[in-house]
Design a protein around this motif. Structure first.
Motif, PDB file in Angstrom:
ATOM      1  N   GLY A 118      -5.827   0.724  -1.264  1.00 34.12           N
ATOM      2  CA  GLY A 118      -4.657   1.503  -1.618  1.00 34.12           C
ATOM      3  C   GLY A 118      -4.819   2.960  -1.225  1.00 34.12           C
ATOM      4  O   GLY A 118      -5.859   3.569  -1.487  1.00 34.12           O
TER       5      GLY A 118
ATOM      6  N   ILE B 160      -2.718   6.669  -1.424  1.00 35.56           N
ATOM      7  CA  ILE B 160      -1.568   7.411  -1.963  1.00 35.56           C
ATOM      8  C   ILE B 160      -1.789   8.887  -1.684  1.00 35.56           C
ATOM      9  O   ILE B 160      -2.822   9.442  -2.063  1.00 35.56           O
TER      10      ILE B 160
ATOM     11  N   VAL C  20       2.784   6.203   0.197  1.00 32.02           N
ATOM     12  CA  VAL C  20       2.091   5.083  -0.445  1.00 32.02           C
ATOM     13  C   VAL C  20       1.983   3.967   0.590  1.00 32.02           C
ATOM     14  O   VAL C  20       2.999   3.533   1.138  1.00 32.02           O
TER      15      VAL C  20
ATOM     16  N   CYS D 103      -0.741  -1.589   0.602  1.00 26.88           N
ATOM     17  CA  CYS D 103      -1.737  -2.113  -0.331  1.00 26.88           C
ATOM     18  C   CYS D 103      -1.589  -1.464  -1.703  1.00 26.88           C
ATOM     19  O   CYS D 103      -1.647  -2.135  -2.732  1.00 26.88           O
ATOM     20  N   ALA D 104      -1.393  -0.142  -1.736  1.00 30.67           N
ATOM     21  CA  ALA D 104      -1.208   0.544  -3.013  1.00 30.67           C
ATOM     22  C   ALA D 104       0.062   0.060  -3.710  1.00 30.67           C
ATOM     23  O   ALA D 104       0.093  -0.100  -4.939  1.00 30.67           O
ATOM     24  N   GLU D 105       1.117  -0.192  -2.930  1.00 28.17           N
ATOM     25  CA  GLU D 105       2.353  -0.720  -3.515  1.00 28.17           C
ATOM     26  C   GLU D 105       2.111  -2.084  -4.150  1.00 28.17           C
ATOM     27  O   GLU D 105       2.624  -2.375  -5.240  1.00 28.17           O
TER      28      GLU D 105
ATOM     29  N   ALA E  70       0.157  -1.677  -7.422  1.00 27.77           N
ATOM     30  CA  ALA E  70       1.011  -1.143  -8.484  1.00 27.77           C
ATOM     31  C   ALA E  70       2.030  -2.177  -8.950  1.00 27.77           C
ATOM     32  O   ALA E  70       2.411  -2.195 -10.124  1.00 27.77           O
TER      33      ALA E  70
ATOM     34  N   LEU F 147      -2.712   0.212 -12.291  1.00 28.89           N
ATOM     35  CA  LEU F 147      -2.030   1.303 -11.583  1.00 28.89           C
ATOM     36  C   LEU F 147      -0.525   1.171 -11.719  1.00 28.89           C
ATOM     37  O   LEU F 147       0.028   0.082 -11.566  1.00 28.89           O
TER      38      LEU F 147
ATOM     39  N   VAL G 170       2.011   9.192 -10.478  1.00 34.62           N
ATOM     40  CA  VAL G 170       0.986   8.158 -10.351  1.00 34.62           C
ATOM     41  C   VAL G 170       0.341   8.062 -11.726  1.00 34.62           C
ATOM     42  O   VAL G 170      -0.086   9.065 -12.289  1.00 34.62           O
TER      43      VAL G 170
ATOM     44  N   VAL H  15     -11.015   4.494  -8.355  1.00 28.33           N
ATOM     45  CA  VAL H  15     -10.136   5.499  -7.764  1.00 28.33           C
ATOM     46  C   VAL H  15     -10.973   6.669  -7.262  1.00 28.33           C
ATOM     47  O   VAL H  15     -11.767   7.239  -8.018  1.00 28.33           O
TER      48      VAL H  15
ATOM     49  N   VAL I 203      -7.381   3.698  -3.868  1.00 23.83           N
ATOM     50  CA  VAL I 203      -7.488   2.731  -4.958  1.00 23.83           C
ATOM     51  C   VAL I 203      -8.155   1.476  -4.412  1.00 23.83           C
ATOM     52  O   VAL I 203      -7.664   0.858  -3.463  1.00 23.83           O
TER      53      VAL I 203
END
Length: 403
Positions: free
Chosen positions: A188, A190, A201, A204-206, A209, A215, A222, A276, A300
């Motif tokens: 992730g 961001i 973003v 992967c981070a989406e 989350a 997350l 965030v 993180v 992340v």
């Protein structure tokens, strides 16, 4: 406006054009006026790319004809001019010889109606060729010594401005390449601004989350699923932003490398917490491709998901041993060196020795550089694979771990 002011004005316009290439015609108009010419042409050619030119006073089609002359059959007398040194045409070739030349009879006389000129090579090697020329109409007198002196003052700035423009364009290409890689990473990523709001973003981070387990993301913030974790997350995000504090001593800002901040976001048992890392970003260069407001990047990582990094790829790519590849793979998953040593069943001293060897073989100098390289390798090597859940329990989490 005095002649000196005309020269200074032209130089300012040149550097504006380096930043905004659409301004080159007006910049060259100012240069032409300062030198006492009627028309000017700036051409550049690099291997494997179409040549380009900027002009003032020329019709587009005629400028293209002269550009092709510079690219395909450059006269020997122009080749003989030192790079960065403007020369009057009449000092390199006699008027009679110029009247008999192909460039005059096939291009200049029928399409430009000119004769006398000043020419300056700005780059003249196989990797790049660039030329500047300014000319007067047929029947006009030759350029004076004062005109040549003005050209000598201006041409070095033309040379520098083209180099700056080339570097900016190369940086844009590298930035887009990095953006493409980051978009595909199975880590992730961001980017956030000074108000801790996400401005970029990656997928992967989406996805992390979207599970709402550890997350949380919104347009404005965030956060973590646990209030206590959110406080810790914002604390490390603010610590990263402190690197940009302009009130601090300038020498400190110039010499200090932004150190990563770390925290952990709890998830539902038995899954281990998300790892993180938050790193400050320079406010120029890479961030412009995403958002000029970005001030730091937040990585992340899921310790119980594979990094997509095949150990055999590491062994073959960087000539690592199996132990070195195993250590590198774990580090790429966000696991710190003590935990990596424990998983491999080796002492921390031995792990540091392996890490030193891995840094040397990969040409990196710090663990953060190594991880970035390995993540890029993972992306290029073929995507994400699924691994069984990690056996590291959540109780291993510590606020001081990895600091």
């Amino acid at each position: 406006m005095t002649h000196v002011e005309e020269i200074h004005f032209a130089i300012r316009r040149i550097y504006e054009a380096a930043l905004f290439p659409e301004n080159w015609p007006s910049a060259l108009a100012s240069v032409t006026e300062a030198i006492g010419g009627y028309k000017a042409l700036l051409t550049e050619k690099t291997p494997g790319a179409a040549g380009r030119s900027f002009s003032s006073g020329f019709e587009v089609e005629n400028a293209s004809r002269l550009q092709r002359e510079f690219e395909t059959r450059l006269p020997d007398w122009i080749r003989a001019i030192p790079v960065g040194a403007p020369m009057r045409q009449s000092s390199m070739i006699s008027d009679a010889a110029f009247r008999r030349s192909e460039i005059y009879n096939e291009t200049i006389r029928p399409f430009y109606g000119g004769f006398y000129g000043i020419v300056a090579p700005l780059a003249q090697h196989p990797g790049r060729r660039a030329y500047f020329s300014v000319c007067r109409h047929l029947g006009a007198p030759d350029f004076s010594d004062d005109d040549l002196e003005a050209a000598k003052l201006i041409v070095p700035h033309l040379k520098t401005a083209l180099e700056v423009q080339g570097r900016l364009e190369a940086a844009d290409l590298r930035t887009q390449g990095v953006l493409d890689v980051i978009t595909q990473l199975n880590v992730g990523v961001i980017l956030f601004d000074a108000a801790l709001r996400p401005v970029f973003v990656n997928p992967c981070a989406e996805a992390i989350a979207a599970r709402r387990d550890g997350l949380l993301l919104s347009r404005q913030a965030v956060a973590a699923t646990l209030h206590l974790d959110t406080e810790g997350l914002r604390r490390v995000m603010k610590a990263a932003l402190a690197w940009h504090d302009v009130s601090r001593d300038g020498s400190v800002v110039a010499t200090r490398t932004g150190a990563p901040e770390r925290c952990y976001l709890s998830r539902r048992p038995p899954r281990p917490p998300l790892v993180v890392l938050v790193v400050p970003l320079c406010t120029t260069g890479l961030t412009s491709a995403w958002n000029s407001d970005a001030r730091a990047v937040l990585f992340v990582m899921e310790p119980d998901s594979a990094s997509g990094l095949e150990q055999m790829v590491l062994i073959e790519t960087f000539q690592l041993t199996r132990r070195e590849a195993a250590l590198a793979s774990l580090l790429a998953r966000g696991i710190d060196l003590p935990d990596t040593a424990a998983r491999l069943g080796i002492g921390i001293g031995t792990a540091r020795g392996y890490l030193k060897q891995v840094l040397a073989k990969t040409g990196t100098h710090r663990q953060a550089e190594l991880v970035a390289l390995l993540l890029r390798s993972a992306c290029m090597a073929g995507g994400v694979t699924t691994a069984p859940n990690s056996t590291v329990p959540c109780s291993h989490r510590s606020d001081s771990r990895g600091q």
